[in-house]
Design an enzyme around this catalytic site. Structure first.
Site, PDB file in Angstrom:
ATOM      1  N   PHE A  32      -4.969  10.426   4.082  1.00 27.99           N
ATOM      2  CA  PHE A  32      -5.473  11.710   4.826  1.00 27.99           C
ATOM      3  C   PHE A  32      -4.571  12.084   5.927  1.00 27.99           C
ATOM      4  O   PHE A  32      -3.968  11.270   6.737  1.00 27.99           O
ATOM      5  CB  PHE A  32      -7.021  11.311   5.400  1.00 27.99           C
ATOM      6  CG  PHE A  32      -7.583  12.397   6.389  1.00 27.99           C
ATOM      7  CD1 PHE A  32      -8.263  13.246   5.332  1.00 27.99           C
ATOM      8  CD2 PHE A  32      -7.501  12.445   7.723  1.00 27.99           C
ATOM      9  CE1 PHE A  32      -8.912  14.150   6.059  1.00 27.99           C
ATOM     10  CE2 PHE A  32      -8.466  13.546   8.207  1.00 27.99           C
ATOM     11  CZ  PHE A  32      -8.826  14.350   7.532  1.00 27.99           C
TER      12      PHE A  32
ATOM     13  N   ASN B 182     -13.224   7.928  12.293  1.00 30.41           N
ATOM     14  CA  ASN B 182     -12.955   9.070  11.639  1.00 30.41           C
ATOM     15  C   ASN B 182     -13.258   8.968  10.062  1.00 30.41           C
ATOM     16  O   ASN B 182     -12.529   8.978   9.426  1.00 30.41           O
ATOM     17  CB  ASN B 182     -11.727   9.862  11.882  1.00 30.41           C
ATOM     18  CG  ASN B 182     -11.673  11.506  11.081  1.00 30.41           C
ATOM     19  OD1 ASN B 182     -12.854  11.645  10.869  1.00 30.41           O
ATOM     20  ND2 ASN B 182     -10.473  11.767  10.851  1.00 30.41           N
ATOM     21  N   PRO B 183     -14.511   8.813   9.686  1.00 29.97           N
ATOM     22  CA  PRO B 183     -14.872   8.233   8.272  1.00 29.97           C
ATOM     23  C   PRO B 183     -14.963   9.618   7.659  1.00 29.97           C
ATOM     24  O   PRO B 183     -15.185  10.889   8.064  1.00 29.97           O
ATOM     25  CB  PRO B 183     -16.194   7.573   8.495  1.00 29.97           C
ATOM     26  CG  PRO B 183     -16.937   8.396   9.671  1.00 29.97           C
ATOM     27  CD  PRO B 183     -15.746   8.712  10.532  1.00 29.97           C
TER      28      PRO B 183
END
Length: 286
Positions: A88, A188-189
């Site tokens: 990510f 920050n899932p």
């Protein structure tokens, strides 16, 4: 106008026509990456050094490939991180949550705070805390093997192996050895519901790893529910948690950190655009 600036201007027009959100910045960053400099140093590049590889990069960006995948680097607070397919890409809005976490850590009366980053991805959060709170001991958890490789490279590049420890595992079950002893949990899932798929920018949904985007459940909050359970297990009484969410999920996430589960001082906090972006809470003292 010199050759480089002329080419950057032409690339800016092409990227604008392709719908890039920040075409000038993208064109400059691509040129900087080609020539091995930062954007602020583009004026140092001689006309004769201009590289045709730039136009290959521009074409890839036109096709929707993320800028950071093309350049292989992402900037986060004071860090330059290695990123690419399978991890990510860290976003600027997360920097605000990290800033709050750092202030909270400084206010804690703890000499060497123990911090856990759940779902670390590129290790942007973990490394920022290590850099800016040098007495913190940071344990970062990532379940995806490809993302874990990126995180490990970034930890090694920044020589933070003594302060940041990586763990390959699921955020819902990791680090049982630290139960009840952690000072701060940050995450920050994934949190996007699948019902929002068509509204997610193409370069995000087609290139960021699916496990880092879709949070599970009809509301997209299943991963955040798992973070809440893990944080409640890991934290010592009085310890804090900060968890990112979308600008439309503040109310839902607020109620996940319910008082009956021991949480106190639950607050929605806003990003630089004044939108709800992350929730913070403190584990109550029995």
């Amino acid at each position: 106008m010199n050759l480089l600036l002329d080419e950057v201007a032409r690339a800016t027009a092409r990227l604008a026509d392709a719908g890039a959100a920040s075409p000038r910045a993208d064109a400059e960053e691509l040129a900087a990456a080609v020539h091995g400099v930062n954007r602020s140093e583009l004026h140092k590049v001689a006309d004769s050094a201009f590289d045709a590889l730039f136009w290959e990069y521009v074409a890839r960006r036109e096709a929707g490939e993320p800028l950071q995948h093309i350049t292989g680097r992402a900037f986060f607070r004071y860090l330059e991180l290695r990123v690419g397919p399978g991890v990510f890409v860290p976003r600027p809005e997360t920097e605000v949550m990290v800033g709050w976490a750092l202030e909270a850590l400084r206010d804690m009366d703890v000499q060497d705070p123990l911090v856990v980053d759940l779902g670390t991805g590129s290790a942007a959060i973990a490394l920022s805390i290590a850099l800016e709170a040098p007495r913190a001991r940071v344990h970062a958890v990532e379940k995806d093997p490809t993302a874990y490789v990126h995180a490990n490279r970034n930890v090694e590049d920044l020589d933070e192996r003594d302060q940041v420890r990586l763990h390959l595992g699921d955020l819902g079950s990791a680090l049982g050895e630290f139960d009840g002893s952690v000072d701060f949990v940050v995450s920050n899932p994934p949190y996007i519901p699948m019902s929002e798929w068509e509204y997610v920018p193409r370069d995000v949904r087609d290139h960021d790893p699916a496990d880092a985007l879709w949070g599970g459940g009809e509301d997209g909050l299943d991963a955040i529910r798992a973070v809440e359970r893990t944080a409640r297990r890991l934290l010592r009484p009085g310890g804090y948690v900060a968890v990112e969410h979308s600008d439309l999920q503040g109310n839902g996430v607020y109620w996940i950190f319910a008082e009956e589960n021991g949480w106190r001082d639950v607050r929605n906090r806003r990003d630089l655009t004044n939108r709800d972006r992350f929730v913070t809470a403190r584990l109550g003292v029995p």
